[in-house]
Motif scaffolding. Structure first.
Motif: not given
Length: 549
Positions: A463-486
């Motif tokens: 959910q926290l990842i989803a919130d970050c991604a939604a924030a990025g989409q709202a302003v047209g800026k990239p949001v990536g994942v670099c932790g082991e989950a990727a």
């Protein structure tokens, strides 16, 4: 009849073979009287220094930056003056060399575990130092990986970095430990070597030597008593899958051509040597590896050369640089930081610049100069950003030096909750799922009994990842994942469905993630994300998304 044991899958892939166990650590003999304390102290310190030298030598030969940094940290532990002082105190109180080393290490181990966070991770490293030094004093073989003369599945309570770093994938088919978690050294190094691995599988300690087992590092399952023919068929299919994915090339895309950048996690230019992996750049350049093996801070010119080497070697010239991620949780002698009762919640990452601002300023100057020399346009991000004010200050300092793309690591819930506001100051976000899990669930990364809380399929983390991604989409800026989950091929579809724009991982993980995305449309990824967010636990999430779970 075969029996299935459950643990946490931390490195995807399947393998099957006979079980071999790690040799047990050396047992202490009965204490012996000490006639000459100085001579006895000399024996003990010689053993620790020899251990430090051996670990440093292994670090130099390590195949990747993760292994190198871990082994260097172990070498420093063995050579630590504080540990030596504790050994001396034990000898002066009448302990023989072996028992003095054991007592000193036990004392420091308790302190490490009490500190929690990254500091607690050093406890396993200290255990290995203790075992090696005690073996040296007693003239016993150092415990390590067995060599039975045939491929095998390695089972252990846990694995030390020194054991894991030199594993031969032609001999070791898979790893299973009864302890550990998804961000343990075993997990990180298994992924770096492309070995299927399951951790926190408590019942595996009861599996007999030579038993035929299969290991599924995605599902977190160990099937016991499968028989030799079944094992041979699993190995045949696994090898066919490896051959198929090894030819995978091209940019990351879903089946309907939605782009997802597939990037590499590295520690130096050496990690970008030809390795047959087709990636689109570097998503996490861990600059602390330049600092970790140093008694003194690397100078400006040395930093410029190291950064420029990476910028020139990176695929496509795309590099995301993380500024120094160290502090009281990962202490560096030259920082001179005071000890803290809870380092995981203290001065670390960007917070170091509160007390040593010149360290960050020098690093930013060196990154900017390396960019000018190489003609690169690096993206630069700070670790442990927590507030909008911190983001704004870091962005201002970086841009004042001509660095155009400035971002932050999202590692604490406070940053995720304010992601949209952070992105008004920054150009991008990169989510470090390892720390974000730890801080979201208030769960120590090395606490084996809580390993399930750090499973990256936990809905609260997603959910926290989803919130970050939604924030990025709202302003047209990239949001990536670099932790082991990727690096999880199935979870990658969930992350893309949440709106993540890039995934950064160790090189061996790239082909499987690329193939997984190519097999799913963006709509399917979004369906997977919806299912995972709605699940009550990670097992249920996987079961809904992976048929036959």
């Amino acid at each position: 009849m075969a029996e299935t044991l459950k643990g946490l899958g931390v490195s995807p892939g399947r393998a099957a073979g006979r079980v071999c166990r790690m040799a047990a650590p050396p047992e202490l003999p009965a204490p012996t009287p000490v006639a000459d304390a100085d001579a006895e102290l000399g024996r003990a310190l010689d053993a620790l220094r020899a251990t430090a030298a051996e670990l440093a030598e292994r670090a130099e030969k390590a195949p990747d930056a993760d292994a190198r940094a871990i082994l260097e940290a172990q070498s420093f532990i063995a050579d630590d003056p504080g540990l030596h002082e504790s050994v001396e105190a034990a000898v002066r109180s009448g302990k023989d060399a072996a028992h003095a080393i054991d007592e000193a290490c036990a004392h420091h181990r308790r302190a490490l575990l009490a500190a929690g966070g990254y500091i607690a991770e050093r406890a396993a490293d200290l255990d290995d130092v203790r075992n090696r030094a005690v073996a040296a004093v007693l003239g016993l073989p150092v415990p390590g990986v067995p060599t039975p003369g045939h491929p095998f599945v390695l089972i252990a309570e846990d694995l030390s970095p020194a054991d894991t770093v030199n594993l031969d994938p032609d001999s070791v088919l898979a790893l299973v430990t009864s302890r550990g978690g998804p961000t343990s050294h075993t997990a990180i190094l298994a992924r770096a070597r492309g070995l299927p691995a399951v951790v926190a599988c408590r019942e595996v300690s009861e599996v007999g030597e030579g038993t035929w087992v299969s290991v599924d590092g995605l599902r977190g399952e160990v099937e016991v008593g499968i028989g030799e023919e079944a094992a041979a068929e699993i190995q045949r299919l696994a090898e066919a899958e490896r051959r198929r994915t090894s030819t995978s090339r091209g940019p990351g895309r879903t089946s309907d051509d939605h782009p997802v950048k597939l990037l590499l996690n590295i520690g130096s230019a050496a990690d970008l040597a030809p390795q047959g992996v087709d990636a689109e750049g570097v998503g996490l350049f861990r600059t602390e590896f330049l600092f970790l093996d140093r008694r003194e801070e690397p100078g400006y010119e040395e930093q410029v050369a190291a950064y420029a080497a990476v910028f020139r070697a990176a695929p496509g010239g795309h590099v995301v640089v993380r500024t120094l991620d160290a502090g009281t949780d990962k202490p560096l002698p030259f920082l001179g930081l005071a000890e803290e009762t809870n380092p995981a919640l203290g001065v670390r990452g960007l917070r170091v610049s509160r007390v040593r601002p010149e360290v960050l300023d020098t690093q930013l100057d060196a990154i900017a100069e390396a960019a000018r020399q190489s003609g690169a346009e690096p993206w630069v991000m700070a670790p442990m950003v927590t507030t909008v004010g911190e983001a704004a200050d870091f962005a201002g300092r970086a841009r004042a030096r001509g660095i155009a793309r400035v971002g932050a690591m999202v590692e604490v819930p406070a940053a995720a909750l304010r992601a949209e506001r952070l992105l008004k100051e920054l150009d991008f976000l990169s989510i470090g799922t390892n720390d974000l899990s730890q801080y979201t669930f208030a769960s120590d990364r090395q606490h084996g009994d809580l390993a399930d809380l750090l499973d990256p399929w936990q809905a609260a983390l997603l959910q926290l990842i989803a919130d970050c991604a939604a924030a990025g989409q709202a302003v047209g800026k990239p949001v990536g994942v670099c932790g082991e989950a990727a690096a999880d091929p199935l979870l990658a579809t969930v992350l893309v469905g949440l709106g993540v724009t890039s995934l950064s991982m160790s090189a061996p993980s790239v082909p499987a993630v690329r193939e997984s995305l190519a097999a799913h449309s963006l709509a399917q990824c979004r369906d997977n994300a919806r299912l995972a967010l709605g699940a009550d636990d990670p097992g249920q999430a996987r079961k809904m998304i992976l048929p036959g779970w």
